[in-house]
Structure formats: structure tokens, C-alpha cells
Design a protein around this motif. Structure first.
Motif, PDB file in Angstrom:
ATOM      1  N   ASP A  35       0.537  -1.452   0.053  1.00  0.00           N
ATOM      2  CA  ASP A  35       0.080   0.266   0.167  1.00  0.00           C
ATOM      3  C   ASP A  35       0.764   0.940   0.179  1.00  0.00           C
ATOM      4  O   ASP A  35       0.160   2.718  -0.596  1.00  0.00           O
ATOM      5  CB  ASP A  35      -0.923   0.016   0.974  1.00  0.00           C
ATOM      6  N   LYS A  36       1.643   0.517   1.032  1.00  0.00           N
ATOM      7  CA  LYS A  36       2.963   2.459   0.945  1.00  0.00           C
ATOM      8  C   LYS A  36       4.350   2.244  -0.138  1.00  0.00           C
ATOM      9  O   LYS A  36       5.048   3.503   0.166  1.00  0.00           O
ATOM     10  CB  LYS A  36       2.890   2.860   2.400  1.00  0.00           C
ATOM     11  N   HIS A  37       3.991   1.324  -0.967  1.00  0.00           N
ATOM     12  CA  HIS A  37       5.190   1.635  -2.285  1.00  0.00           C
ATOM     13  C   HIS A  37       6.254   1.858  -1.588  1.00  0.00           C
ATOM     14  O   HIS A  37       7.525   2.116  -2.430  1.00  0.00           O
ATOM     15  CB  HIS A  37       4.658   2.524  -3.008  1.00  0.00           C
ATOM     16  N   MET A  38       6.783   0.357  -0.235  1.00  0.00           N
ATOM     17  CA  MET A  38       8.007   0.496   0.751  1.00  0.00           C
ATOM     18  C   MET A  38       8.815  -0.055  -1.075  1.00  0.00           C
ATOM     19  O   MET A  38      10.599   0.051   0.025  1.00  0.00           O
ATOM     20  CB  MET A  38       7.540  -0.073   1.372  1.00  0.00           C
ATOM     21  N   VAL A  39       8.327  -0.713  -1.389  1.00  0.00           N
ATOM     22  CA  VAL A  39       9.682  -0.846  -2.957  1.00  0.00           C
ATOM     23  C   VAL A  39       9.472  -0.951  -4.085  1.00  0.00           C
ATOM     24  O   VAL A  39       9.653  -0.944  -4.598  1.00  0.00           O
ATOM     25  CB  VAL A  39       9.577  -2.867  -2.581  1.00  0.00           C
ATOM     26  N   GLY A  40       8.905   0.344  -4.369  1.00  0.00           N
ATOM     27  CA  GLY A  40       8.109   0.997  -5.185  1.00  0.00           C
ATOM     28  C   GLY A  40       7.191   0.721  -6.213  1.00  0.00           C
ATOM     29  O   GLY A  40       5.886  -0.313  -5.196  1.00  0.00           O
ATOM     30  N   ASP A  41       6.828   0.025  -7.359  1.00  0.00           N
ATOM     31  CA  ASP A  41       6.348  -0.155  -8.001  1.00  0.00           C
ATOM     32  C   ASP A  41       5.957  -1.799  -7.899  1.00  0.00           C
ATOM     33  O   ASP A  41       7.233  -2.351  -8.313  1.00  0.00           O
ATOM     34  CB  ASP A  41       6.174   0.359  -9.450  1.00  0.00           C
ATOM     35  N   VAL A  42       5.184  -2.550  -7.702  1.00  0.00           N
ATOM     36  CA  VAL A  42       5.152  -4.346  -7.147  1.00  0.00           C
ATOM     37  C   VAL A  42       5.226  -4.422  -8.443  1.00  0.00           C
ATOM     38  O   VAL A  42       4.092  -4.450  -9.563  1.00  0.00           O
ATOM     39  CB  VAL A  42       4.576  -4.295  -6.283  1.00  0.00           C
ATOM     40  N   TYR A  43       5.765  -5.400  -8.529  1.00  0.00           N
ATOM     41  CA  TYR A  43       5.399  -6.780 -10.291  1.00  0.00           C
ATOM     42  C   TYR A  43       5.386  -7.983  -9.913  1.00  0.00           C
ATOM     43  O   TYR A  43       4.444  -8.406 -10.553  1.00  0.00           O
ATOM     44  CB  TYR A  43       6.577  -6.367 -10.756  1.00  0.00           C
TER      45      TYR A  43
END
Length: 349
Positions: free
Chosen positions: A136-144
Motif C-alpha cells: 500500500d505504501k509503495h515501500m519497494v516502489g511499483d510492485v511487479y
């Protein structure tokens, strides 16, 4: 608010677990339990009414909410009986044996004007909620990529879970929870589902599956469960264009890993490894990777009932909504079809 009186229909393993949980609430009193097997209710606590017939329990006008924790095929009948008795309903998962059955449940409870929700308490698992926050918080950027893995060592199913006509097997058991977690995490429609479902050591019901969801927002999610891995494990991996997050265990222990910079090109220097020479998969240069802690969350399965009480008071909506439960059941239909045909199921079809 005066104490809400609960009745538990189905006092086996989960019925007892529900009693233990509800007993921790000052706002709740378990007034009655019911099971068709007299052995199951022998240890009913003092002061709790005991029934062998659900219809008799439902005649108690003081009971506000019933929890249905009977075997899967009986859920529809129990929901219809409880709705006719004007009781609010919490039903164990899987909600129904089919989407059509669930639609009937939704209709009868709507007509009766009672609350109806499903016990998807694993939305409050610590490991899951940590990874949901990472997402939710994009803590690893855009998830793939999201990977959810659960491996066990016991192999065999238990009790009525060994019978396919009872909704046995792991897809109906843990599978429902793991699917619900993924669908609740990824904020996108599903494009396609591919699944491999196997009976490894159980003759009649599944004990292994791998499910691959491809979402329209370009996220791929993979769920893998096996009861006969002999290497017990509960693990998560979330990969994004800004890092990776891993968890090992239900307690949520793990880390987030970032890189200080991306290589503009693969270096010309060849690294020798046990597998031979490589450039792309050699060890990183010292200091290139760094870690940060996973987010802290404070959750427990108790939160499920805390939110239910707020919904009863009109302070919030039910956290487990019927359209979410129906989506899980539709996904399970696609999973079974994919496993049967060996092909990905495109949901727009």
C-alpha cells in the motif's frame, strides 16, 4: 451497550476456538452452543445452554448473533435457518460450496434484514498485514511480483476434510484464506488465473496447489501451498522496481532490501561461481545493497470481532463484504477450471 448474546452452531474445533475468542470480550456473552454430535458439547462451559438441534437454539429470542462453524455443505441450510429466525450471522469459510449457493445466502439475509458476514480472520494475520502495508505504501516502489508460500509436513487431511463431497482438501481450507488475502491486497481487477492443483498423498482431495494471478495493473501474484513439503515454511516475497521485501514465518520476521544504484550495464569482468562463470548473477559489490526494517503492525484475530461489534453499533460497515467473498468464490471456480484444462482462465471470458 449491553452484552450481545451469541450462539455457536457447530461446536467442533472451530466452534471451541470461537468460544475461546468471544470469551475475551466484555461486550459478548456466549449463551448457547449446538452440535449434532453429543461428544462435542460435553465440555460446554457451565451456564451455556447446549443444543443438538440448531432450530432449537434459534428459537432463543435473546440470541443476537449466531456463528456457523458446521461442515461446509451445511452452510447454506444453516444460514437460511438463522436468517428466518432474524439472527445476525457470521459464517465460517468457505462461505458456500458454489457461487450460486452464496448468492442465495446473500438474498435470504438481505430479505430478512440481518447482518451477514464471513469469518475471514486471516486478514489480520501479522505477516499478511506487514506485506499489505509494504504494498500500500509503495515501500519497494511499483510492485511487479507477490509470492505467498505455505509448506507443511503433516501431509494428510483430517476429519471430514478428507471427503470431497464435504468440501475437503486444502483449496477449500487454507486456500480460501490465501486467495482472500491476495485479492484484498492488490487493488486491481484480475486479468487471468492459472492453477496447478494436485493430490500428492491424499487420494480424493487436493493437498498441493500453485495459483498464479495476473492482475490488470501488471502485478503477478503467486500462491503455493503443500502439506507434504517436509520443509515447513510460511514465507512472503514482494518485489518492486525500488526494492524487495521478504518475510519468513507467521511472526512477520524479515527485511526490505534496496540497492544504492542500478548498474548502467553489466560489467565486463567475469565472476567465477560454483556454477561456472557469470556476469549477471555474480555477488554484489560491497555496500551496494542495504536493508531497512519492515513496517511494524499491531494486529490479531481479535480485531475481526472488534470490527464486527462496531458494525453492529452502526459505527462502520462490515469489514468482510459479500462482494469480496463472492470474488473469492469466483476465483476458486476459475482455479478449478484451470487445473482441469491446464490453461489460464481469462476472466473477461
Amino acid at each position: 451497550m449491553s452484552k450481545l448474546k451469541f450462539g455457536i452452531i457447530g461446536y467442533g474445533f472451530m466452534g471451541h476456538e470461537h468460544y475461546n475468542m468471544l470469551s475475551t470480550f466484555d461486550e459478548i456473552e456466549v449463551a448457547a452452543v449446538c452440535d449434532t454430535n453429543p461428544e462435542q458439547v460435553k465440555d460446554a462451559p457451565e451456564g451455556v445452554k447446549v443444543y443438538e438441534d440448531a432450530a432449537e437454539l434459534l428459537k432463543d429470542e435473546t440470541i443476537h448473533t449466531v456463528i456457523i462453524s458446521t461442515p461446509n455443505p451445511s452452510h447454506l441450510e444453516m444460514v437460511k435457518l438463522a436468517a428466518a429466525a432474524k439472527k445476525h450471522i457470521i459464517c465460517e469459510k468457505p462461505a458456500a460450496m458454489s457461487v450460486a449457493e452464496f448468492d442465495e445466502m446473500v438474498q435470504v439475509t438481505k430479505e430478512a434484514g440481518v447482518l451477514f458476514t464471513i469469518h475471514h480472520q486471516r486478514r489480520w494475520d501479522k505477516d499478511y498485514r506487514i506485506m499489505k502495508e509494504v504494498y500500500d505504501k509503495h515501500m519497494v516502489g511499483d510492485v511487479y511480483l507477490i509470492k505467498s508460500q505455505l509448506y507443511g509436513v503433516n501431509g494428510n487431511m483430517h476429519d471430514w476434510h478428507v471427503f470431497p463431497e464435504m468440501g475437503g482438501g486444502m483449496l477449500y481450507d487454507w486456500g480460501v484464506h490465501l486467495i482472500d488475502q491476495i485479492l484484498n491486497m492488490v487493488d486491481s481487477e484480475v486479468d487471468s488465473i492459472f492453477a496447478d492443483v494436485q493430490n500428492v498423498i491424499n487420494e480424493k482431495v487436493d493437498d498441493y496447489f500453485k495459483i498464479i494471478f495476473k492482475f490488470k495493473n501488471k502485478v503477478t501474484a503467486e500462491i503455493e501451498l503443500g502439506t507434504y513439503y517436509l520443509t515447513p515454511k510460511r514465507a512472503w516475497f514482494v518485489g518492486g522496481n525500488g526494492g524487495s521485501a521478504i518475510i519468513d514465518g507467521f511472526a512477520g520476521e524479515g527485511t526490505i532490501v534496496h540497492t544504492k544504484h542500478l548498474l548502467e550495464n553489466v560489467p565486463g569482468k567475469i565472476t567465477m561461481t560454483a556454477a561456472g562463470p557469470t556476469r549477471s548473477f555474480g555477488p554484489p559489490e560491497p555496500g551496494l545493497l542495504y536493508e531497512e526494517p519492515l513496517p511494524e503492525v499491531n494486529v490479531s484475530h481479535r480485531n475481526y470481532f472488534e470490527h464486527y461489534l462496531k458494525a453492529v453499533e452502526g459505527k462502520e460497515e462490515l469489514r468482510i463484504q459479500s462482494h469480496q467473498v463472492r470474488r473469492v468464490l469466483c476465483a476458486m471456480d476459475a482455479i478449478r477450471e484451470s487445473a482441469r484444462t491446464g490453461e489460464a482462465i481469462h476472466l473477461e471470458r
